[in-house]
Design an enzyme around this catalytic site. Structure first.
Site, PDB file in Angstrom:
ATOM      1  N   LYS A 207       0.921  -1.240  -0.104  1.00  0.00           N
ATOM      2  CA  LYS A 207       0.090   0.007   0.042  1.00  0.00           C
ATOM      3  C   LYS A 207       0.722   1.141  -0.008  1.00  0.00           C
ATOM      4  CE  LYS A 207      -3.444  -2.599   2.507  1.00  0.00           C
ATOM      5  NZ  LYS A 207      -3.908  -3.064   3.845  1.00  0.00           N
ATOM      6  N   GLY A 304     -12.786  -5.397   5.305  1.00  0.00           N
ATOM      7  CA  GLY A 304     -14.075  -5.811   5.460  1.00  0.00           C
ATOM      8  C   GLY A 304     -14.871  -5.641   4.087  1.00  0.00           C
TER       9      GLY A 304
HETATM   10  N1  LIG Z   1     -11.344  -8.712   2.326  1.00  0.00           N
HETATM   11  C1  LIG Z   1     -10.785  -7.434   2.506  1.00  0.00           C
HETATM   12  O1  LIG Z   1     -11.117  -6.968   3.491  1.00  0.00           O
HETATM   13  C2  LIG Z   1     -10.279  -6.546   1.414  1.00  0.00           C
HETATM   14  C3  LIG Z   1      -9.924  -5.197   1.862  1.00  0.00           C
HETATM   15  C4  LIG Z   1      -9.314  -4.401   0.838  1.00  0.00           C
HETATM   16  C5  LIG Z   1      -8.709  -4.982  -0.471  1.00  0.00           C
HETATM   17  N2  LIG Z   1      -9.174  -6.318  -0.729  1.00  0.00           N
HETATM   18  C6  LIG Z   1      -8.463  -7.028  -1.917  1.00  0.00           C
HETATM   19  O2  LIG Z   1      -9.725  -7.198  -2.581  1.00  0.00           O
HETATM   20  C7  LIG Z   1      -9.409  -8.583  -3.371  1.00  0.00           C
HETATM   21  C8  LIG Z   1     -10.322  -9.473  -2.987  1.00  0.00           C
HETATM   22  O3  LIG Z   1     -10.370  -9.876  -1.556  1.00  0.00           O
HETATM   23  P1  LIG Z   1     -11.225 -10.954  -1.173  1.00  0.00           P
HETATM   24  O4  LIG Z   1     -10.899 -10.874   0.496  1.00  0.00           O
HETATM   25  O5  LIG Z   1     -12.744 -10.598  -1.524  1.00  0.00           O
HETATM   26  O6  LIG Z   1     -10.675 -12.260  -1.233  1.00  0.00           O
HETATM   27  P2  LIG Z   1     -11.417 -13.784  -1.297  1.00  0.00           P
HETATM   28  O7  LIG Z   1     -12.649 -13.740  -0.253  1.00  0.00           O
HETATM   29  O8  LIG Z   1     -10.330 -15.074  -1.022  1.00  0.00           O
HETATM   30  O9  LIG Z   1     -12.296 -13.905  -2.796  1.00  0.00           O
HETATM   31  C9  LIG Z   1     -11.519 -14.204  -3.993  1.00  0.00           C
HETATM   32  C10 LIG Z   1     -12.388 -14.467  -4.926  1.00  0.00           C
HETATM   33  O10 LIG Z   1     -11.737 -14.767  -6.243  1.00  0.00           O
HETATM   34  C11 LIG Z   1     -12.094 -16.123  -6.672  1.00  0.00           C
HETATM   35  N3  LIG Z   1     -11.020 -16.558  -7.586  1.00  0.00           N
HETATM   36  C12 LIG Z   1      -9.775 -17.105  -7.224  1.00  0.00           C
HETATM   37  N4  LIG Z   1      -8.999 -17.560  -7.914  1.00  0.00           N
HETATM   38  C13 LIG Z   1      -9.933 -17.185  -9.271  1.00  0.00           C
HETATM   39  C14 LIG Z   1      -9.668 -17.633 -10.638  1.00  0.00           C
HETATM   40  N5  LIG Z   1      -8.467 -18.060 -11.002  1.00  0.00           N
HETATM   41  N6  LIG Z   1     -10.503 -17.096 -11.554  1.00  0.00           N
HETATM   42  C15 LIG Z   1     -11.597 -16.327 -11.090  1.00  0.00           C
HETATM   43  N7  LIG Z   1     -12.112 -16.371  -9.825  1.00  0.00           N
HETATM   44  C16 LIG Z   1     -11.018 -16.771  -9.010  1.00  0.00           C
HETATM   45  C17 LIG Z   1     -12.635 -16.998  -5.652  1.00  0.00           C
HETATM   46  O11 LIG Z   1     -13.443 -18.029  -6.157  1.00  0.00           O
HETATM   47  P3  LIG Z   1     -14.278 -18.787  -5.252  1.00  0.00           P
HETATM   48  O12 LIG Z   1     -15.208 -18.157  -4.353  1.00  0.00           O
HETATM   49  O13 LIG Z   1     -15.041 -19.811  -6.071  1.00  0.00           O
HETATM   50  O14 LIG Z   1     -13.271 -19.800  -4.635  1.00  0.00           O
HETATM   51  C18 LIG Z   1     -13.205 -15.789  -4.826  1.00  0.00           C
HETATM   52  O15 LIG Z   1     -14.751 -15.670  -5.172  1.00  0.00           O
HETATM   53  C19 LIG Z   1      -8.086  -8.903  -2.953  1.00  0.00           C
HETATM   54  O16 LIG Z   1      -7.113  -8.307  -3.872  1.00  0.00           O
HETATM   55  C20 LIG Z   1      -7.711  -8.130  -1.598  1.00  0.00           C
HETATM   56  O17 LIG Z   1      -6.416  -7.738  -1.381  1.00  0.00           O
HETATM   57  C21 LIG Z   1      -9.773  -6.918   0.388  1.00  0.00           C
END
Ligand SMILES: NC(=O)c1ccc[n+]([C@@H]2O[C@H](COP(=O)([O-])OP(=O)(O)OC[C@H]3O[C@@H](n4cnc5c(N)ncnc54)[C@H](OP(=O)(O)O)[C@@H]3O)[C@@H](O)[C@H]2O)c1
Length: 437
Positions: A207, A304
């Site tokens: 970041k 979140g």
């Molecule tokens: N979580 C937070 O609070 C937060 C905050 C700021 C930024 N972010 C960023 O937001 C992004 C997503 O985070 P998240 O927490 O939502 O992650 P997550 O819950 O692990 O979700 C990832 C998603 O991507 C899908 N995925 C994985 N590999 C894939 C592929 N090869 N092709 C298509 N889809 C695929 C997964 O599918 P399945 O569901 O089918 O397994 C899942 O739906 C990341 O870059 C993270 O750094 C997250």
């Protein structure tokens, strides 16, 4: 009513599912604000059978997110897969190359490939929006990219990782160890099973590298960051900090100096009375210092599903409001060819105050020898305190030094000298003090 903005969402995890929920629940309000509806037309994830608590009926499903990016009938591709390579990179690249706008929350991807992706976006005349990638729901990218035109930034710093701030907050409030806090954070879902990425500062560094580029108009330099995590912070440090009027925070700091730009991530002592010291738990904060505006501090939820979705939806809405042919602002605040090479300032030339905690043999002359090592390196001391520590054996004592402004090189040399003298019984703890209003 204008034509709908058609959106494809790749990744339906914590953030992706929340984005779909917000777009559906706030559909009428968003249509009023943007002057056109926002419609999710395509989605992609790994497991099609998984219940995500959102209605996917009528939305085209793509097995491969890069195919969605290239072929779906959408104006915007929202990448919420995560990771700096693999599917996320392929998806974003394919979307930009085929002339589609991109919204992403992926700091790892931008830190590593941001410049290359910004170049493609510029060439294709499309937007690459990434508000959620830094400090989650806090609108720091928009503020720095748009609201601070003409300002010259001298320093940007912040609490950019909620897991670390949660652990440090609880260690201080409850007097429990780092390991205990980490276990609790994992149980409550605030820390990953493998927490290395968060607690060793890598997430903060990703970041910070993006903030540095925006702040100083330089190319992103993710490998030129001084990195120290929080795993060696003990109760002894937290207690000593409190006694001296400080609180320990993991900060990411980027600062202009005479020799270049410092990018550093490390545990930092900030005055207890400062605003940033009041940022507790999983909350994030970003402070920016500029010549025109002065000092700005924004704090709020850094992660979140809901808070992150707020930033993602804001980015999508900006695209919905933009008009064809309207020249959008560059991805990192100025065109890629205008971004200057990053010139790294050596950590050894860092100037600031230091907290040094020494565990030493309790014998005559130790105190004087420590003071001499400090004087030999031109380090002037604000305070020097010694006391017996309850976790120590009878022939040990703790000496805590707080220095006036000095250099990293001088402190390292003095600490090396003290270690060489054979007085220290454990590795000395050195924590930098950061000026904060
Ligand atoms: N979580 C937070 O609070 C937060 C905050 C700021 C930024 N972010 C960023 O937001 C992004 C997503 O985070 P998240 O927490 O939502 O992650 P997550 O819950 O692990 O979700 C990832 C998603 O991507 C899908 N995925 C994985 N590999 C894939 C592929 N090869 N092709 C298509 N889809 C695929 C997964 O599918 P399945 O569901 O089918 O397994 C899942 O739906 C990341 O870059 C993270 O750094 C997250």
């Amino acid at each position: 009513m204008n034509d709908a903005l058609r959106v494809g969402v790749a990744g339906l995890g914590t953030v992706g599912a929340s984005v779909l929920r917000v777009l559906s629940q706030k559909s009428d309000e968003l249509t009023r604000q943007c002057g056109r509806p926002i419609v999710v037309a395509a989605v992609s994830a790994r497991d099609r059978g998984r219940d995500r608590g959102v209605d996917l009926s009528g939305i085209e499903w793509f097995e491969d997110s890069a195919v969605l990016a290239r072929e779906a009938a959408v104006d915007v591709v929202v990448e919420l897969i995560g990771g700096e390579e693999g599917a996320a990179l392929a998806c974003v690249k394919a979307a930009l190359q085929s002339g589609r706008h991109v919204v992403t929350a992926n700091k790892a991807l931008l830190s590593r490939h941001g410049l290359q992706l910004a170049e493609i976006a510029e060439k294709k005349g499309v937007l690459l929006n990434y508000e959620a990638a830094v400090a989650g729901g806090i609108p720091v990218i928009k503020t720095m990219r748009e609201a601070m035109a003409g300002n010259t930034v001298s320093r940007v710093f912040g609490i950019l990782n909620g897991t670390c701030n949660y652990i440090l907050t609880r260690m201080e409030a409850e007097g429990i160890s780092f390991d205990e806090c980490l276990k609790d954070a994992q149980r409550l879902g605030y820390a990953e099973l493998d927490p290395t990425f968060d607690i060793e500062g890598h997430d903060t560094a990703h970041k910070l590298s993006i903030l540095t580029s925006l702040a100083f108009g330089t190319k992103i330099a993710p490998d030129d960051i001084y990195l120290e995590g929080i795993s060696n912070i003990t109760q002894a440090d937290i207690r000593a900090a409190a006694e001296l009027g400080y609180r320990i925070k993991l900060l990411g700091v980027a600062q202009k100096t005479d020799s270049g730009i410092e990018q550093r991530v490390h545990p930092t002592m900030v005055p207890t009375a400062s605003v940033i010291a009041q940022v507790h738990g999983v909350t994030n904060a970003v402070a920016v210092e500029t010549d025109i505006l002065g000092e700005l501090l924004m704090s709020g939820p850094g992660a979140g599903g809901s808070a992150t979705a707020s930033a993602v939806v804001g980015d999508i809405a900006d695209i919905a409001k933009s008009r064809p042919g309207f020249q959008h602002g560059p991805v990192f605040g100025r065109p890629v060819k205008e971004l200057q090479p990053y010139k790294r300032a050596r950590m050894r030339s860092h100037e600031g105050g230091y907290f040094i905690r020494l565990t030493v043999h309790d014998r005559t002359g130790v105190f004087a020898a420590i003071a001499k090592r400090m004087a030999d390196n031109d380090i002037s001391l604000e305070s020097i305190v010694q006391h017996a520590n309850r976790d120590q054996s009878a022939d040990e004592k703790t000496v805590i030094l707080v220095t006036h402004e000095t250099t990293e090189a001088a402190v390292r040399k003095a600490v090396e000298g003290i270690t060489k003298d054979g007085h220290a019984t454990t590795k000395p703890q050195v924590i930098r003090i950061e000026r904060a209003a």
